[in-house]
Structure formats: structure tokens, C-alpha cells
Design a protein around this motif. Structure first.
Motif, PDB file in Angstrom:
ATOM      1  N   SER A 214       1.006  -1.219  -0.035  1.00 31.12           N
ATOM      2  CA  SER A 214       0.044   0.074   0.158  1.00 31.12           C
ATOM      3  C   SER A 214       0.658   1.331  -0.049  1.00 31.12           C
ATOM      4  O   SER A 214       0.611   2.407  -0.905  1.00 31.12           O
ATOM      5  CB  SER A 214      -0.948   0.062   1.299  1.00 31.12           C
ATOM      6  OG  SER A 214      -1.923  -0.971   1.055  1.00 31.12           O
ATOM      7  N   LYS A 215       1.972   1.395   0.626  1.00 27.70           N
ATOM      8  CA  LYS A 215       2.736   2.319   0.793  1.00 27.70           C
ATOM      9  C   LYS A 215       3.513   2.650  -0.866  1.00 27.70           C
ATOM     10  O   LYS A 215       3.365   3.981  -0.934  1.00 27.70           O
ATOM     11  CB  LYS A 215       4.029   2.073   1.823  1.00 27.70           C
ATOM     12  CG  LYS A 215       5.099   3.376   2.024  1.00 27.70           C
ATOM     13  CD  LYS A 215       5.987   3.245   3.004  1.00 27.70           C
ATOM     14  CE  LYS A 215       6.757   4.575   2.948  1.00 27.70           C
ATOM     15  NZ  LYS A 215       7.887   4.247   4.128  1.00 27.70           N
ATOM     16  N   ALA A 216       3.815   1.654  -1.312  1.00 32.69           N
ATOM     17  CA  ALA A 216       4.396   1.547  -2.724  1.00 32.69           C
ATOM     18  C   ALA A 216       3.405   2.471  -3.504  1.00 32.69           C
ATOM     19  O   ALA A 216       3.854   3.190  -4.415  1.00 32.69           O
ATOM     20  CB  ALA A 216       4.979   0.347  -3.260  1.00 32.69           C
ATOM     21  N   ILE A 217       2.242   2.035  -3.421  1.00 40.62           N
ATOM     22  CA  ILE A 217       1.184   2.591  -4.367  1.00 40.62           C
ATOM     23  C   ILE A 217       0.740   3.889  -4.002  1.00 40.62           C
ATOM     24  O   ILE A 217       0.731   4.763  -4.913  1.00 40.62           O
ATOM     25  CB  ILE A 217      -0.207   1.783  -4.141  1.00 40.62           C
ATOM     26  CG1 ILE A 217      -0.064   0.030  -4.708  1.00 40.62           C
ATOM     27  CG2 ILE A 217      -1.315   2.391  -4.967  1.00 40.62           C
ATOM     28  CD1 ILE A 217       0.431   0.228  -6.365  1.00 40.62           C
ATOM     29  N   CYS A 218       0.772   4.216  -2.607  1.00 34.01           N
ATOM     30  CA  CYS A 218       0.771   5.629  -2.358  1.00 34.01           C
ATOM     31  C   CYS A 218       1.806   6.603  -2.877  1.00 34.01           C
ATOM     32  O   CYS A 218       1.496   7.668  -3.393  1.00 34.01           O
ATOM     33  CB  CYS A 218       0.708   5.645  -0.621  1.00 34.01           C
ATOM     34  SG  CYS A 218       0.476   7.369  -0.123  1.00 34.01           S
ATOM     35  N   VAL A 219       2.778   5.940  -2.821  1.00 37.15           N
ATOM     36  CA  VAL A 219       4.183   6.885  -3.256  1.00 37.15           C
ATOM     37  C   VAL A 219       3.875   7.250  -4.724  1.00 37.15           C
ATOM     38  O   VAL A 219       4.148   8.293  -5.199  1.00 37.15           O
ATOM     39  CB  VAL A 219       5.465   6.361  -2.931  1.00 37.15           C
ATOM     40  CG1 VAL A 219       6.555   6.860  -3.794  1.00 37.15           C
ATOM     41  CG2 VAL A 219       5.735   6.294  -1.484  1.00 37.15           C
ATOM     42  N   ASP A 230       5.682  10.700   0.561  1.00 35.72           N
ATOM     43  CA  ASP A 230       6.223  10.372   1.533  1.00 35.72           C
ATOM     44  C   ASP A 230       5.636   8.836   1.887  1.00 35.72           C
ATOM     45  O   ASP A 230       5.983   8.373   3.090  1.00 35.72           O
ATOM     46  CB  ASP A 230       5.916  11.466   2.889  1.00 35.72           C
ATOM     47  CG  ASP A 230       4.484  11.594   3.079  1.00 35.72           C
ATOM     48  OD1 ASP A 230       3.510  11.007   2.361  1.00 35.72           O
ATOM     49  OD2 ASP A 230       4.192  12.602   3.762  1.00 35.72           O
ATOM     50  N   GLY A 231       4.653   8.553   1.154  1.00 34.26           N
ATOM     51  CA  GLY A 231       3.867   7.322   1.367  1.00 34.26           C
ATOM     52  C   GLY A 231       3.098   7.042   2.559  1.00 34.26           C
ATOM     53  O   GLY A 231       2.505   6.089   3.143  1.00 34.26           O
ATOM     54  N   ILE A 232       2.647   8.520   2.889  1.00 35.86           N
ATOM     55  CA  ILE A 232       1.604   8.449   4.294  1.00 35.86           C
ATOM     56  C   ILE A 232       0.322   9.113   3.707  1.00 35.86           C
ATOM     57  O   ILE A 232       0.267   9.995   2.968  1.00 35.86           O
ATOM     58  CB  ILE A 232       2.067   9.199   5.336  1.00 35.86           C
ATOM     59  CG1 ILE A 232       3.421   8.678   5.905  1.00 35.86           C
ATOM     60  CG2 ILE A 232       1.221   9.280   6.595  1.00 35.86           C
ATOM     61  CD1 ILE A 232       4.181   9.702   6.872  1.00 35.86           C
ATOM     62  N   VAL A 233      -0.838   8.378   4.038  1.00 37.20           N
ATOM     63  CA  VAL A 233      -2.061   8.869   3.509  1.00 37.20           C
ATOM     64  C   VAL A 233      -2.613   9.838   4.876  1.00 37.20           C
ATOM     65  O   VAL A 233      -3.346   9.170   5.705  1.00 37.20           O
ATOM     66  CB  VAL A 233      -3.008   7.613   3.312  1.00 37.20           C
ATOM     67  CG1 VAL A 233      -4.407   8.291   2.654  1.00 37.20           C
ATOM     68  CG2 VAL A 233      -2.414   6.558   2.313  1.00 37.20           C
TER      69      VAL A 233
END
Length: 243
Positions: A214-219, A230-233
Motif C-alpha cells: 500500500s505504501k508503494a502504491i501511495c508513493v 512520503d507514502g503516508i495517507v
């Protein structure tokens, strides 16, 4: 949540040929309907057969290589994959229309009402074409390319007032917690966000656990939106996920 039906899921024939000569960043998405009269299927079990009949008509009567549309949306909040993102359409009636615009057909006629579930399906289809397909934000109707009644007065009114733009869909309230990794964040809002990323065309597991994937998708998403990657929602990324 909109269900995307794969080509194998609706029993598509194989395309005779595929052209990736399309530049949707120069155009966007064009809205179509099936035709005159009332054609919407009240029983969803009949929708796949309707899509197959459209493909048969396009290939056998029109002589085209495949079904003409990128996606087809039904009144039950399902989207059937036609040619799919990254593939040139044959539906828009002009060379520039097929070159620069995807084509999404609503499985309705001009006598059918436009239910909320069809609008949701359009939102999901257009969001995916913008995310995975590189489409610009513009939306028009088939009649904007050439002289035709398509997509009918009811659908065209929604094109003109912006109702089919997924950015008009309601943004769920930010849950007030930051989705981040490490450690893994587990919360009902993670599922909501993951489902929205799937709708936008990102491939990830919807499991309610915000981890490495999920973090990789967010980035990737943050970079596409010009946000701090930053990979933070947080609230900005949350709101942008529905815009």
C-alpha cells in the motif's frame, strides 16, 4: 463498489488486431449509449450477453477488429472491459476522436432513466482511464465528434453539467488517522482507501492492512498528483484519492 468484468468474464471473442496508437492525454473520455428506445437490462445476468451481441455486431457487421468501446457500463454498477486502456478505439467516428479519446458506452437507450448506479460505473471507468490509461480530464459526448444523437439527451446532460466526472463524487471524510508503514496500519479506512486505489486502476490487495504494498502504491499516486511522496495517507492524499 464498482465491479470490473474482464473480457474472459463476459465471454469476449479474441480481437483480430490491436492498435496502441492512441494519445488520450490530448483528449480524454467520450460518452456513448447503445441507441434509441429502452435497452437497459433490469436483470444483471443479461448484461454480459448484451455486451457480446454488441461485439458480434461490431466485428461481423461493421468489420471492425473488436468491440469498438474501451469500456461498457451497466445500470448495476458493473464495468465491462472492451478494448481496455492503452488501445485505440473505433467508436468515436473521426480519426482524431479515435486517436485522442477513449470511449465508454452506457448500456442504456434514449428512453431509459439514468440511475445512480450507472453514474457510479461511469465514475469508476473514467477514474481508471485517467489513472491507468493516461486520459486527460476532459469528458465529451459522441455528438461532439460528429453529427449524431449519441449519447442521448439524458446522458449528454450529465456530460455537460459535469455529473459524470469522478471528481464530482463525494469524498468520504478523512478518518483522522494517518495510514502509514511501518508499522502496519490496520483500520476500516485502509479498506476504503485501498478500494479507491483499485478503482483508479492500481493493482493492490484490499485487506485492510496498510503495509509495504500500500505504501508503494501511495508513493506512486502522490507523485502523479504532485504531492509530497512520503507514502503516508494524510488528509491531502486522502482527498486527492477521490479527485
Amino acid at each position: 463498489m464498482t465491479v470490473f468484468v474482464s473480457r474472459s468474464g463476459w465471454g469476449a471473442r479474441s480481437a483480430r488486431s490491436v492498435s496502441t496508437n492512441i494519445t488520450p492525454a490530448n483528449g480524454g473520455v467520450t460518452v456513448h449509449y447503445v441507441g434509441s428506445g429502452s435497452v437497459a437490462k433490469q436483470n444483471h445476468d443479461q448484461c454480459a450477453a448484451q455486451v457480446r451481441s454488441i461485439q458480434d455486431y461490431h466485428m461481423d457487421q461493421k468489420g471492425w477488429s473488436d468491440i469498438a468501446y474501451t469500456y461498457l457500463a451497466c445500470v448495476h454498477d458493473h464495468v465491462f472491459v472492451g478494448r481496455g486502456p492503452g488501445v485505440r478505439t473505433a467508436a468515436n467516428g473521426t480519426t482524431s476522436g479515435n486517436q485522442n479519446w477513449y470511449a465508454v458506452c452506457g448500456l442504456v437507450g434514449d428512453a431509459d432513466a439514468i440511475p445512480e448506479n450507472l453514474v457510479k460505473a461511469y465514475h469508476s471507468a473514467i477514474a481508471r482511464l485517467r489513472g491507468a490509461g493516461g486520459a486527460a480530464n476532459r469528458i465529451n459526448g459522441h455528438r461532439d465528434h460528429l453529427s449524431t444523437s449519441c449519447p442521448g439527451e439524458r446522458l449528454y446532460a450529465l456530460v455537460k453539467d459535469g455529473s459524470l466526472d469522478p471528481r464530482r463524487a463525494a469524498v468520504p471524510p478523512w478518518p483522522g488517522i494517518y495510514l502509514k508503514y511501518p508499522p502496519i496500519t490496520r483500520h476500516s479506512s485502509v479498506t476504503t482507501w485501498q478500494e479507491q486505489m483499485r478503482t483508479r486502476g492500481y493493482s493492490l490487495t484490499v485487506d485492510g492492512a496498510y503495509g509495504e504494498e500500500s505504501k508503494a502504491i501511495c508513493v506512486r499516486f502522490q507523485r502523479s498528483k504532485g504531492l509530497a511522496a512520503d507514502g503516508i495517507v494524510g488528509q491531502d492524499t486522502w482527498d486527492a484519492s477521490w479527485r
